[in-house]
Design a protein around this motif. Structure first.
Motif, PDB file in Angstrom:
ATOM      1  N   SER A   1       0.862  -1.222  -0.028  1.00  0.00           N
ATOM      2  CA  SER A   1      -0.081   0.051   0.050  1.00  0.00           C
ATOM      3  C   SER A   1       0.948   1.159  -0.187  1.00  0.00           C
TER       4      SER A   1
ATOM      5  N   ARG B   1       1.054  -0.674 -13.904  1.00  0.00           N
ATOM      6  CA  ARG B   1       0.159   0.338 -12.784  1.00  0.00           C
ATOM      7  C   ARG B   1       0.387   1.778 -13.098  1.00  0.00           C
TER       8      ARG B   1
ATOM      9  N   PHE C   1       2.190   1.692  -3.440  1.00  0.00           N
ATOM     10  CA  PHE C   1       1.101   2.218  -4.142  1.00  0.00           C
ATOM     11  C   PHE C   1       0.627   3.636  -4.090  1.00  0.00           C
ATOM     12  N   ASP C   2       0.752   4.110  -2.839  1.00  0.00           N
ATOM     13  CA  ASP C   2       0.603   5.563  -2.678  1.00  0.00           C
ATOM     14  C   ASP C   2       1.545   6.156  -3.212  1.00  0.00           C
TER      15      ASP C   2
ATOM     16  N   GLU D   1      -4.798  -2.637  -8.826  1.00  0.00           N
ATOM     17  CA  GLU D   1      -3.557  -3.758  -8.571  1.00  0.00           C
ATOM     18  C   GLU D   1      -4.019  -4.941  -9.063  1.00  0.00           C
TER      19      GLU D   1
ATOM     20  N   VAL E   1      -6.409   7.867  -1.539  1.00  0.00           N
ATOM     21  CA  VAL E   1      -6.518   6.524  -2.126  1.00  0.00           C
ATOM     22  C   VAL E   1      -7.280   5.734  -1.055  1.00  0.00           C
TER      23      VAL E   1
ATOM     24  N   LEU F   1      -2.588   4.444 -13.814  1.00  0.00           N
ATOM     25  CA  LEU F   1      -2.781   5.639 -12.860  1.00  0.00           C
ATOM     26  C   LEU F   1      -2.574   6.789 -13.550  1.00  0.00           C
TER      27      LEU F   1
ATOM     28  N   VAL G   1       1.012   6.473  -6.995  1.00  0.00           N
ATOM     29  CA  VAL G   1      -0.203   7.599  -7.258  1.00  0.00           C
ATOM     30  C   VAL G   1       0.339   9.097  -7.296  1.00  0.00           C
TER      31      VAL G   1
ATOM     32  N   THR H   1      -9.030   1.739  -0.358  1.00  0.00           N
ATOM     33  CA  THR H   1      -8.714   0.239  -0.805  1.00  0.00           C
ATOM     34  C   THR H   1      -9.507  -0.254  -1.474  1.00  0.00           C
TER      35      THR H   1
ATOM     36  N   ARG I   1      -7.424   1.353  -4.673  1.00  0.00           N
ATOM     37  CA  ARG I   1      -6.088   0.680  -4.955  1.00  0.00           C
ATOM     38  C   ARG I   1      -6.401  -0.852  -5.207  1.00  0.00           C
TER      39      ARG I   1
END
Length: 156
Positions: free
Chosen positions: A36, A128, A39-40, A119, A65, A132, A43, A67, A115
């Motif tokens: 996570s 990804r 991913f943040d 994913e 963001v 995004l 972004v 989940t 997210r």
């Protein structure tokens, strides 16, 4: 001796001989970040060029963001609202306009990225990042009320 005094705290015990308690990896190692957290970061990296290009217009917008999406789209809907970017019935992101919350306080506009659906649709960091960028371009264009091709000529 005062137990709450920070100078007299006892070190953590190694109960049952299982080793030291604490982080196993140094903070600077890429593996230290959770999925996570990475991913943040992705972004933020995808949003940075948009924020730099439209700084004055996006100054009052929050980026969030979540989940999973907390909304359901009906499968029989042919045309989605413009403030939602989705893959079929699964939302990938959405724009929440500024308004007033139930307590009567004003809220800021917010761009929300989901997210887990993103994913699940990508297999590596490159895919990804591209997804995004596409989602954020569509959402920012919707918020600014302009064509996404004006932001990114490669937008399809």
């Amino acid at each position: 001796m005062n137990v709450a005094d920070p100078l007299h705290l006892r070190p953590a015990r190694d109960r049952r001989g299982r080793g030291a308690r604490g982080p196993l990896l140094p903070v600077g190692v890429p593996r230290y970040r959770s999925r996570s957290m990475s991913f943040d970061q992705a972004v933020l990296e995808a949003y940075a060029p948009l924020q730099n290009a439209y700084f004055d217009q996006l100054v009052g917008v929050d980026l969030a963001v979540d989940t999973v999406p907390r909304m359901r789209l009906r499968t029989d809907i042919a045309i989605l609202p413009d403030d939602i970017v989705a893959d079929g019935p699964v939302p990938l992101g959405r724009v929440l306009q500024a308004g007033v919350d139930p307590q009567g306080r004003p809220t800021r506009a917010r761009i929300v990225i989901f997210r887990m659906p993103i994913e699940q649709r990508t297999s590596n960091a490159q895919e990804r990042s591209e997804l995004l960028t596409w989602i954020l371009t569509a959402l920012v264009a919707n918020y600014l009320n302009i064509d996404p091709a004006d932001i990114d000529p490669r937008f399809q």
